[in-house]
Scaffold this motif. Structure first.
Motif, short mmCIF file in Angstrom:
data_model
loop_
_atom_site.label_atom_id
_atom_site.label_comp_id
_atom_site.label_asym_id
_atom_site.label_seq_id
_atom_site.Cartn_x
_atom_site.Cartn_y
_atom_site.Cartn_z
N SER A 17 -9.00 3.98 -11.88
CA SER A 17 -10.14 3.12 -11.55
C SER A 17 -11.29 3.98 -11.02
O SER A 17 -11.05 4.97 -10.32
CB SER A 17 -9.74 2.11 -10.47
N SER A 86 -2.93 2.81 -13.10
CA SER A 86 -4.03 2.24 -13.89
C SER A 86 -4.20 0.75 -13.64
O SER A 86 -3.23 -0.01 -13.67
CB SER A 86 -3.75 2.46 -15.38
N TYR A 89 -6.90 -4.85 -16.91
CA TYR A 89 -8.06 -5.70 -17.15
C TYR A 89 -7.76 -6.61 -18.33
O TYR A 89 -7.46 -6.13 -19.44
CB TYR A 89 -9.30 -4.86 -17.45
N SER A 94 -7.02 -0.17 -18.80
CA SER A 94 -8.41 0.13 -18.47
C SER A 94 -9.13 0.74 -19.69
O SER A 94 -8.65 1.70 -20.29
CB SER A 94 -8.42 1.14 -17.31
#
Ligand SMILES: Cc1cc2nc3c(=O)[nH]c(=O)nc-3n(C[C@H](O)[C@H](O)[C@H](O)COP(=O)(O)O)c2cc1C
Length: 223
Positions: A17, A86, A89, A94
């Motif tokens: 991120s 990770s 989303y 990601s």
């Protein structure tokens, strides 16, 4: 395995991120400290070091591979395995990380090939980002990384850490530590014990040879 008997194992650890205060970065920090406790040498990194422009073949041809991809390539070249935390989303991985993986896949030799990987996620959701990790396995395994079967997803991560940065639930913290120790055992075995070497994953016709193999063969014949 007792640390004093551990042969050299080098790991790259980063959270995927870009966000200040990222929960995945916190999980990566915890994973890095556990890995060190279990006898690994850790290279800690952040996703901002690996950020790349959106992949574009025209850009690759005109200006070459970007600095962020070069940085991840170089770090992967210097380690035996990697641990990535990770975010998930929209039930996938990601996009920032996938974009960097796409750029890094353009290097030859391709540096994910043959590397052992451990995947983690942290999310406020009840699934902890596990679905995104299944998506992340695909490009990594396509590129020849040997992704550890157990993945760690920290559910309700916004309230899962204690003040010391550990997982407040003692059983979960213990599972996290045990899983990382087993992963490091596997990295150590794959690096130091050639009879355990698995068939090289075929990627664009690459085969094990003196330049690309990282297993120390000693006097044992190549598998
Ligand atoms: C666009 C977007 C989509 C998201 N989708 C998911 C999802 O599908 N599953 C999930 O568990 N969390 C999802 N989240 C929540 C993220 O897991 C959460 O924002 C998390 O804190 C991101 O990781 P970080 O703290 O390391 O930055 C989403 C967040 C955003 C902004």
């Amino acid at each position: 395995m007792a640390n004093e008997r551990r042969c050299s194992v080098r790991l790259l650890v980063f959270g995927a991120s870009l966000r200040e205060g990222s929960m995945n970065d916190r999980l990566a920090t915890l994973g890095a400290s556990v890995a060190e406790e279990k006898g690994a040498t850790v290279e800690r990194a952040t996703m901002s070091q690996f950020e790349c422009p959106a992949y574009d073949t025209d850009v690759e041809i005109s200006t070459g591979l970007p600095a962020g991809a070069q940085a991840l390539h170089d770090k992967l070249q210097s380690v035996d395995g990697f641990m990535i935390a990770s975010p998930e989303y929209n039930a996938s991985m990601s996009g920032v990380l996938k974009n960097t993986i796409d750029w890094v896949s353009r290097f030859r030799p391709q540096p994910f090939n043959g590397k052992q990987g451990f995947l983690m996620a942290a999310s406020p959701s009840m699934t902890g980002g596990k679905i995104g990790l299944w998506a992340l396995r695909q490009p990594l395994e396509h590129l020849g990384a040997r992704t550890y079967p157990d993945m760690f997803a920290l559910a309700q991560a916004h309230r899962a850490f204690d003040d010391a940065g550990r997982i407040a639930d003692a059983k979960l913290q213990n599972w996290f530590e045990t899983t990382i120790e087993c992963f490091i055992d596997l990295v150590e075995a794959s690096k130091h014990y050639p009879h355990l070497k698995k068939q090289w994953v075929e990627f664009l016709g690459e085969r094990p040879d003196e330049e690309t193999t990282r297993v120390e063969l000693g006097e044992t014949a190549a598998v």
